[in-house]
Design a protein around this motif. Structure first.
Motif, short mmCIF file in Angstrom:
data_model
loop_
_atom_site.label_atom_id
_atom_site.label_comp_id
_atom_site.label_asym_id
_atom_site.label_seq_id
_atom_site.Cartn_x
_atom_site.Cartn_y
_atom_site.Cartn_z
N LYS A 79 3.21 1.74 -8.45
CA LYS A 79 1.95 1.75 -7.70
C LYS A 79 1.86 0.72 -6.58
O LYS A 79 1.55 1.04 -5.44
CB LYS A 79 0.79 1.54 -8.66
CG LYS A 79 0.23 2.86 -9.17
CD LYS A 79 -1.10 2.65 -9.85
CE LYS A 79 -1.60 3.97 -10.39
NZ LYS A 79 -2.52 3.78 -11.48
N ARG A 138 3.17 -0.75 5.48
CA ARG A 138 3.00 -1.06 4.06
C ARG A 138 3.35 -2.49 3.68
O ARG A 138 3.02 -2.94 2.60
CB ARG A 138 3.83 -0.13 3.17
CG ARG A 138 3.38 1.27 3.23
CD ARG A 138 4.10 2.07 2.22
NE ARG A 138 5.36 2.56 2.72
CZ ARG A 138 6.17 3.32 2.03
NH1 ARG A 138 5.88 3.64 0.80
NH2 ARG A 138 7.28 3.76 2.56
N THR A 171 0.87 -1.17 0.00
CA THR A 171 0.00 0.00 0.00
C THR A 171 0.91 1.22 0.00
O THR A 171 1.52 1.55 1.01
CB THR A 171 -0.85 0.03 1.28
OG1 THR A 171 -1.17 -1.30 1.63
CG2 THR A 171 -2.10 0.85 1.09
N ASN A 172 1.04 1.86 -1.15
CA ASN A 172 2.04 2.93 -1.27
C ASN A 172 1.46 4.32 -1.10
O ASN A 172 0.30 4.58 -1.41
CB ASN A 172 2.69 2.87 -2.65
CG ASN A 172 3.96 2.06 -2.63
OD1 ASN A 172 4.60 1.96 -1.59
ND2 ASN A 172 4.31 1.49 -3.76
N ASP A 173 2.28 5.24 -0.62
CA ASP A 173 2.01 6.66 -0.75
C ASP A 173 3.35 7.28 -1.17
O ASP A 173 4.29 6.56 -1.43
CB ASP A 173 1.45 7.26 0.55
CG ASP A 173 2.30 6.86 1.74
OD1 ASP A 173 3.46 6.46 1.53
OD2 ASP A 173 1.83 6.96 2.87
N GLN A 174 3.41 8.60 -1.25
CA GLN A 174 4.66 9.22 -1.73
C GLN A 174 5.61 9.44 -0.56
O GLN A 174 5.98 10.56 -0.24
CB GLN A 174 4.34 10.53 -2.43
CG GLN A 174 3.56 10.31 -3.72
CD GLN A 174 3.30 11.61 -4.43
OE1 GLN A 174 2.87 12.59 -3.84
NE2 GLN A 174 3.55 11.63 -5.72
N SER A 175 5.96 8.36 0.11
CA SER A 175 6.80 8.51 1.30
C SER A 175 7.82 7.39 1.39
O SER A 175 7.66 6.33 0.79
CB SER A 175 5.92 8.49 2.55
OG SER A 175 5.29 7.23 2.63
#
Ligand SMILES: Cc1cc2nc3c(=O)[nH]c(=O)nc-3n(C[C@H](O)[C@H](O)[C@H](O)COP(=O)(O)OP(=O)(O)OC[C@H]3O[C@@H](n4cnc5c(N)ncnc54)[C@H](O)[C@@H]3O)c2cc1C
Length: 249
Positions: free
Chosen positions: A209, A238, A183-187
């Motif tokens: 993604k 994640r 589960t990604n975010d921009q971090s």
């Protein structure tokens, strides 16, 4: 037949490619020799770089922009927001650097390991390249060793020319897994826990993604065991449902 160049660069990583581009742009006859069958075929595949080094066309190698960094230590968690540059796919990034070197006039040979330095007294005269039955002697009075920290040839240059050795066991060891189902975010998550400290850390970077790179690095760790321990731990953000699909050593 003996080939002659003004500059020979051993190693087609970012340092060698930038050196070849610069020397060729100055008008030199430049040859870059890369051990592997492709530029950008080296072990690690994700690299986090500051925004200002990514100029066009290197932008095409970006797989994630970094807007947050989370630091995890044994007793404290810290989250910082900002423009933290980008994660690039090294396999592409290095190929774009190669294109720039060639556009500047450098010649580039892949599958061409430098096996020996040709030395006469204290002077370097060239390199000996060998792969299977293929042997080439290349003369140049300027050899740039860009074989990276792991290169066998790096210590050859130090031993032969500078007459000193270095302790390979002090190299930081690292391993990375490409994880899927993330589960990604921009971090990015960086871990400085007692398991790796004082001379190491672990990380999780987004890589597209649903993918992430999870890695460990440290002196005196066993990178295989340390990485499995790291991704197997409960509570790594994640990675709870993620599985490794490729290993980079
Ligand atoms: C797991 C890991 C994660 C990293 N993450 C980051 C990051 O997020 N951000 C960052 O800025 N840096 C990162 N780094 C560091 C970065 O990868 C290096 O600083 C960078 O690759 C060094 O570039 P280089 O050109 O000096 O050497 P390298 O990239 O190591 O290139 C050396 C080249 O020389 C070739 N070679 C070796 N021996 C020979 C020979 N005898 N003849 C011909 N060719 C030879 C190799 O095949 C290789 O292509 C990371 C490194 C690792 C290991």
């Amino acid at each position: 037949m003996v080939e002659r160049y003004d500059v020979v660069v051993a190693g087609g990583g970012p340092a060698g490619l930038a050196a070849a581009r610069g020397a060729a742009a100055e008008g030199g006859k430049v040859l870059l020799l890369e051990l592997q069958a492709q530029i950008g075929g080296q072990t690690q595949s994700a690299t986090w770089v500051p925004a200002d080094v990514i100029t066009h066309p290197l932008k095409e190698s970006i797989v994630a922009n970094m807007k947050e960094v989370r630091l995890h230590s044994r007793h404290k968690e810290l989250s910082i927001s900002g423009d933290f540059g980008a994660i690039v796919d090294r396999r592409l990034f290095d190929k774009f650097l190669a294109a720039e070197a060639v556009a500047s006039g450098a010649e580039l040979w892949v599958g061409s390991p430098v096996k020996e330095l040709l030395v006469s007294g204290d002077d370097v005269r060239g390199v000996h390249v060998e792969a299977g039955d293929w042997v080439e002697r290349i003369e140049s009075e300027l050899i740039i060793d860009a074989t990276g920290a792991r290169g066998e040839w790096s210590s050859l240059l130090l031993r032969k020319v500078l007459k000193r050795d270095w302790k390979r066991e002090l190299l930081a060891l690292s391993n990375e897994y490409l994880m899927v189902n993330v589960t990604n975010d921009q971090s990015a998550d960086l871990f400085f826990t007692s398991y790796f400290a004082p001379l190491g850390h672990a990380w999780v970077y987004p890589f597209g993604k649903r993918f992430a790179m999870a890695g460990v690095q440290g002196v005196r760790i066993h990178p295989d065991a340390a990485l499995d321990e790291f991704i197997g731990r409960r509570g790594v953000p994640r990675l709870e449902r993620a599985v490794p699909v490729a290993a980079f050593r």
